[in-house]
Design a protein around this motif. Sequence first.
Motif, mmCIF file in Angstrom:
data_model
loop_
_atom_site.group_PDB
_atom_site.id
_atom_site.type_symbol
_atom_site.label_atom_id
_atom_site.label_comp_id
_atom_site.label_asym_id
_atom_site.label_seq_id
_atom_site.Cartn_x
_atom_site.Cartn_y
_atom_site.Cartn_z
ATOM 1 N N ARG A 82 0.856 -1.196 0.000
ATOM 2 C CA ARG A 82 0.000 0.000 0.000
ATOM 3 C C ARG A 82 0.884 1.236 0.000
ATOM 4 N N TRP B 150 -3.760 5.574 3.850
ATOM 5 C CA TRP B 150 -3.116 4.415 3.233
ATOM 6 C C TRP B 150 -4.072 3.799 2.213
ATOM 7 N N PRO C 171 -4.522 0.693 -0.690
ATOM 8 C CA PRO C 171 -3.974 -0.564 -1.216
ATOM 9 C C PRO C 171 -3.693 -0.444 -2.711
#
Length: 79
Positions: free
Chosen positions: A22, A29, A31
């Motif tokens: 990520r 954050w 992915p």
Amino acid sequence: MQTTMVGVDCLFGVDGAVRVRRIQLSGDWVPVVQGRQWLDQAGRHVLVMLPGEQVGELVLRADRMAWELTMSRSDIQAV
């Protein structure tokens, strides 16, 4: 194309290959799905796909050990 410094959550293999899980964009954050990677004078390059099928190129800069993200143009479509 715009280049931005980003945080990267990844694992390094004994051969130097990286597995990106990520990236951190604007504090969040996100992915990613990783594509191919290669090494040149600038550093280690990793292609990634972000949510919404946005394609980006991560580069771990050899001269300063910092990750940069360059997003591809969104107006280009594969045929």
